[in-house]
Every structure is written in structure tokens, then in C-alpha cells.
Design a protein around this motif. Structure first.
Motif, PDB file in Angstrom:
ATOM      1  N   LYS A   1       0.831  -1.212   0.000  1.00 19.04           N
ATOM      2  CA  LYS A   1       0.000   0.000   0.000  1.00 19.04           C
ATOM      3  C   LYS A   1       0.867   1.265   0.000  1.00 19.04           C
ATOM      4  CE  LYS A   1      -3.678  -2.139   2.708  1.00 19.04           C
ATOM      5  NZ  LYS A   1      -4.420  -2.103   3.973  1.00 19.04           N
ATOM      6  N   CYS A   2       2.061   1.153   0.507  1.00 19.84           N
ATOM      7  CA  CYS A   2       2.965   2.297   0.653  1.00 19.84           C
ATOM      8  C   CYS A   2       3.925   2.433  -0.532  1.00 19.84           C
ATOM      9  CB  CYS A   2       3.800   2.144   1.928  1.00 19.84           C
ATOM     10  SG  CYS A   2       2.886   1.684   3.400  1.00 19.84           S
ATOM     11  N   HIS A   3       4.210   1.296  -1.161  1.00 22.87           N
ATOM     12  CA  HIS A   3       5.266   1.222  -2.170  1.00 22.87           C
ATOM     13  C   HIS A   3       5.011   2.095  -3.395  1.00 22.87           C
ATOM     14  CE1 HIS A   3       7.926  -0.600  -5.226  1.00 22.87           C
ATOM     15  NE2 HIS A   3       8.736  -0.681  -4.197  1.00 22.87           N
ATOM     16  N   ALA A   4       3.771   2.395  -3.690  1.00 24.73           N
ATOM     17  CA  ALA A   4       3.489   3.249  -4.850  1.00 24.73           C
ATOM     18  C   ALA A   4       4.115   4.632  -4.687  1.00 24.73           C
ATOM     19  CB  ALA A   4       1.983   3.381  -5.048  1.00 24.73           C
ATOM     20  N   CYS A   5       4.260   5.069  -3.445  1.00 15.85           N
ATOM     21  CA  CYS A   5       4.798   6.416  -3.186  1.00 15.85           C
ATOM     22  C   CYS A   5       6.157   6.425  -2.486  1.00 15.85           C
ATOM     23  CB  CYS A   5       3.805   7.201  -2.327  1.00 15.85           C
ATOM     24  SG  CYS A   5       2.209   7.471  -3.123  1.00 15.85           S
ATOM     25  N   HIS A   6       6.456   5.387  -1.713  1.00 13.34           N
ATOM     26  CA  HIS A   6       7.674   5.370  -0.892  1.00 13.34           C
ATOM     27  C   HIS A   6       8.616   4.250  -1.299  1.00 13.34           C
ATOM     28  CE1 HIS A   6       6.215   8.291   2.026  1.00 13.34           C
ATOM     29  NE2 HIS A   6       5.040   7.688   1.956  1.00 13.34           N
ATOM     30  N   GLN A   7       9.900   4.575  -1.361  1.00  8.87           N
ATOM     31  CA  GLN A   7      10.950   3.598  -1.631  1.00  8.87           C
ATOM     32  C   GLN A   7      11.727   3.349  -0.338  1.00  8.87           C
ATOM     33  OE1 GLN A   7      11.181   2.161  -4.719  1.00  8.87           O
ATOM     34  NE2 GLN A   7       9.326   3.353  -5.073  1.00  8.87           N
ATOM     35  N   LEU A   8      12.443   2.227  -0.301  1.00 11.60           N
ATOM     36  CA  LEU A   8      13.255   1.883   0.865  1.00 11.60           C
ATOM     37  C   LEU A   8      14.735   2.133   0.610  1.00 11.60           C
ATOM     38  CD1 LEU A   8      11.437  -1.439   1.761  1.00 11.60           C
ATOM     39  CD2 LEU A   8      11.147   0.799   2.832  1.00 11.60           C
ATOM     40  N   VAL A   9      15.056   2.529  -0.601  1.00 13.28           N
ATOM     41  CA  VAL A   9      16.441   2.764  -1.001  1.00 13.28           C
ATOM     42  C   VAL A   9      16.869   4.161  -0.562  1.00 13.28           C
ATOM     43  CG1 VAL A   9      17.996   2.919  -2.985  1.00 13.28           C
ATOM     44  CG2 VAL A   9      16.134   1.244  -2.977  1.00 13.28           C
ATOM     45  N   GLU A  10      18.047   4.256  -0.005  1.00  8.44           N
ATOM     46  CA  GLU A  10      18.569   5.543   0.459  1.00  8.44           C
ATOM     47  C   GLU A  10      18.606   6.550  -0.683  1.00  8.44           C
ATOM     48  OE1 GLU A  10      22.372   7.318   2.946  1.00  8.44           O
ATOM     49  OE2 GLU A  10      22.446   5.275   2.192  1.00  8.44           O
ATOM     50  N   GLY A  11      18.037   7.724  -0.451  1.00  8.00           N
ATOM     51  CA  GLY A  11      18.076   8.819  -1.414  1.00  8.00           C
ATOM     52  C   GLY A  11      17.119   8.691  -2.588  1.00  8.00           C
ATOM     53  N   LYS A  12      16.339   7.625  -2.639  1.00  7.34           N
ATOM     54  CA  LYS A  12      15.417   7.438  -3.766  1.00  7.34           C
ATOM     55  C   LYS A  12      14.011   7.864  -3.347  1.00  7.34           C
ATOM     56  CE  LYS A  12      13.965   4.339  -7.376  1.00  7.34           C
ATOM     57  NZ  LYS A  12      14.054   3.019  -7.957  1.00  7.34           N
ATOM     58  N   ASN A  13      13.720   9.125  -3.615  1.00  9.19           N
ATOM     59  CA  ASN A  13      12.395   9.657  -3.304  1.00  9.19           C
ATOM     60  C   ASN A  13      11.469   9.425  -4.476  1.00  9.19           C
ATOM     61  OD1 ASN A  13      13.197  10.767  -0.766  1.00  9.19           O
ATOM     62  ND2 ASN A  13      14.204  12.407  -1.882  1.00  9.19           N
ATOM     63  N   GLY A  14      10.203   9.328  -4.185  1.00  7.70           N
ATOM     64  CA  GLY A  14       9.177   9.210  -5.216  1.00  7.70           C
ATOM     65  C   GLY A  14       8.149  10.289  -4.958  1.00  7.70           C
ATOM     66  N   VAL A  15       6.888   9.924  -5.045  1.00  4.79           N
ATOM     67  CA  VAL A  15       5.815  10.843  -4.675  1.00  4.79           C
ATOM     68  C   VAL A  15       5.983  11.213  -3.206  1.00  4.79           C
ATOM     69  CG1 VAL A  15       3.310  11.053  -4.383  1.00  4.79           C
ATOM     70  CG2 VAL A  15       4.239   9.948  -6.417  1.00  4.79           C
ATOM     71  N   GLY A  16       6.431  10.228  -2.413  1.00  5.81           N
ATOM     72  CA  GLY A  16       6.754  10.446  -1.001  1.00  5.81           C
ATOM     73  C   GLY A  16       8.245  10.276  -0.791  1.00  5.81           C
TER      74      GLY A  16
ATOM     75  N   GLY B   1      16.352   4.752   6.616  1.00  6.36           N
ATOM     76  CA  GLY B   1      16.797   5.499   7.791  1.00  6.36           C
ATOM     77  C   GLY B   1      15.662   6.172   8.544  1.00  6.36           C
ATOM     78  N   LEU B   2      14.457   5.660   8.385  1.00 10.48           N
ATOM     79  CA  LEU B   2      13.275   6.289   8.972  1.00 10.48           C
ATOM     80  C   LEU B   2      13.323   6.380  10.497  1.00 10.48           C
ATOM     81  CD1 LEU B   2      10.359   7.361   8.612  1.00 10.48           C
ATOM     82  CD2 LEU B   2       9.605   4.969   8.736  1.00 10.48           C
ATOM     83  N   PHE B   3      13.639   5.278  11.168  1.00  5.02           N
ATOM     84  CA  PHE B   3      13.626   5.274  12.636  1.00  5.02           C
ATOM     85  C   PHE B   3      14.758   6.129  13.189  1.00  5.02           C
ATOM     86  CE2 PHE B   3      10.913   1.827  11.596  1.00  5.02           C
ATOM     87  CZ  PHE B   3       9.989   1.775  12.637  1.00  5.02           C
ATOM     88  N   GLY B   4      14.380   7.065  14.020  1.00  2.00           N
ATOM     89  CA  GLY B   4      15.346   7.992  14.597  1.00  2.00           C
ATOM     90  C   GLY B   4      15.509   9.276  13.799  1.00  2.00           C
ATOM     91  N   ARG B   5      14.855   9.380  12.657  1.00  2.00           N
ATOM     92  CA  ARG B   5      14.937  10.580  11.824  1.00  2.00           C
ATOM     93  C   ARG B   5      13.844  11.562  12.218  1.00  2.00           C
ATOM     94  NH1 ARG B   5      14.687   9.162   5.789  1.00  2.00           N
ATOM     95  NH2 ARG B   5      12.441   9.265   6.005  1.00  2.00           N
TER      96      ARG B   5
ATOM     97  N   ASP C   1      12.845  -3.276  10.152  1.00  2.00           N
ATOM     98  CA  ASP C   1      13.901  -4.054   9.527  1.00  2.00           C
ATOM     99  C   ASP C   1      14.303  -3.502   8.157  1.00  2.00           C
ATOM    100  OD1 ASP C   1      15.654  -6.379   9.398  1.00  2.00           O
ATOM    101  OD2 ASP C   1      14.287  -7.100   7.844  1.00  2.00           O
ATOM    102  N   ALA C   2      13.313  -3.150   7.357  1.00  2.00           N
ATOM    103  CA  ALA C   2      13.554  -2.791   5.954  1.00  2.00           C
ATOM    104  C   ALA C   2      14.106  -1.378   5.744  1.00  2.00           C
ATOM    105  CB  ALA C   2      12.262  -2.942   5.158  1.00  2.00           C
ATOM    106  N   THR C   3      14.025  -0.521   6.726  1.00  4.00           N
ATOM    107  CA  THR C   3      14.458   0.871   6.541  1.00  4.00           C
ATOM    108  C   THR C   3      15.847   1.142   7.103  1.00  4.00           C
ATOM    109  OG1 THR C   3      13.365   1.612   8.576  1.00  4.00           O
ATOM    110  CG2 THR C   3      12.085   1.709   6.534  1.00  4.00           C
ATOM    111  N   LYS C   4      16.539   0.112   7.528  1.00  4.45           N
ATOM    112  CA  LYS C   4      17.877   0.277   8.110  1.00  4.45           C
ATOM    113  C   LYS C   4      18.889   0.647   7.047  1.00  4.45           C
ATOM    114  CE  LYS C   4      17.145  -2.962  11.818  1.00  4.45           C
ATOM    115  NZ  LYS C   4      17.511  -4.230  12.377  1.00  4.45           N
TER     116      LYS C   4
END
Length: 125
Positions: free
Chosen positions: A36-51, A56-60, A122-125
């Protein structure tokens, strides 16, 4: 400590351990919810999309992913993403950050939310 009291304390500790294990969620199931999130958000560092990228989400601090143009509402929210703040946000994005750009209505089912957060941890590390 009497044997009966020890048994009661041990049973309580075991029960709390099970509750905490359940609260951690199932990351494999959370990966399915991430669709549901993947259409707008990527998990790769520096790869922005619509979102913004969720790497690096946790602690940011909210509104600070590099290279993404956030709403002023998100930039000024002043929260740092952790399990508690993500739970609030993902349940009701517009209620938690009025004026943010995310059009997603939120996740209302508790187990799905737990699973998604477990996956993101796990996936955003």
C-alpha cells in the motif's frame, strides 16, 4: 520466596513476554502491507518518489529526508520517527499532521499496523 509466589511471578513474566512478542508484529506480513505504501515510498537511500525515501526512517526527525520537498506542516511537526510516532501517524496521517501531503487514509486494523511497523523497522535500516 515461596514456591507459589515464585510460580505466580514466573507465569506473569512469561505472559508478559508473550504479549510483547505479539506486539512486535510479523515482518513478513508487514511486507505485504507495505504494498500500500510502495506506490509512493521507496526503501532505497536517497530514492524519493511521490513520497520521501523511508531508508533510515527510525530515529529521523519528521520532514528531513534529503532531497524531498515536504509540506510546511510536516517540517514543523517536530517529532522523531519511532514506533510510537509511526503508530499515531499511520493510523491517522491527516489527524497526526494536519496539512501534510500524504493522501493515505491510514491503517485502522491493529494487527496490520503492528506488522507494518515490524517490517519497516527491519527494511528501513
Amino acid at each position: 520466596m515461596s514456591r507459589t509466589l515464585f510460580s505466580a511471578v514466573a507465569a506473569l513474566a512469561f505472559g508478559l513476554g508473550i504479549a510483547n512478542a505479539h506486539a512486535a508484529g510479523d515482518a513478513a506480513e508487514g511486507k505485504k502491507s507495505f504494498a500500500k505504501c510502495h506506490a509512493c515510498h521507496q526503501l532505497v537511500e536517497g530514492k524519493n518518489g511521490v513520497g520521501p525515501s523511508l531508508h533510515g526512517l527510525f530515529g529521523r526527525k519528521a520532514g528531513t529526508a534529503p532531497g524531498y520537498k515536504y509540506s510546511s506542516a510536516m517540517q514543523s511537526k517536530g517529532v522523531t520517527w519511532d514506533e510510537a510516532t509511526l503508530r499515531q501517524y499511520l493510523t491517522d496521517p491527516k489527524g497526526f499532521v494536519p496539512g501534510n501531503k500524504m493522501a493515505f487514509p491510514g491503517i485502522k486494523k491493529e494487527s496490520e499496523l503492528e506488522n507494518l511497523i515490524a517490517y519497516l523497522k527491519d527494511a528501513t535500516k
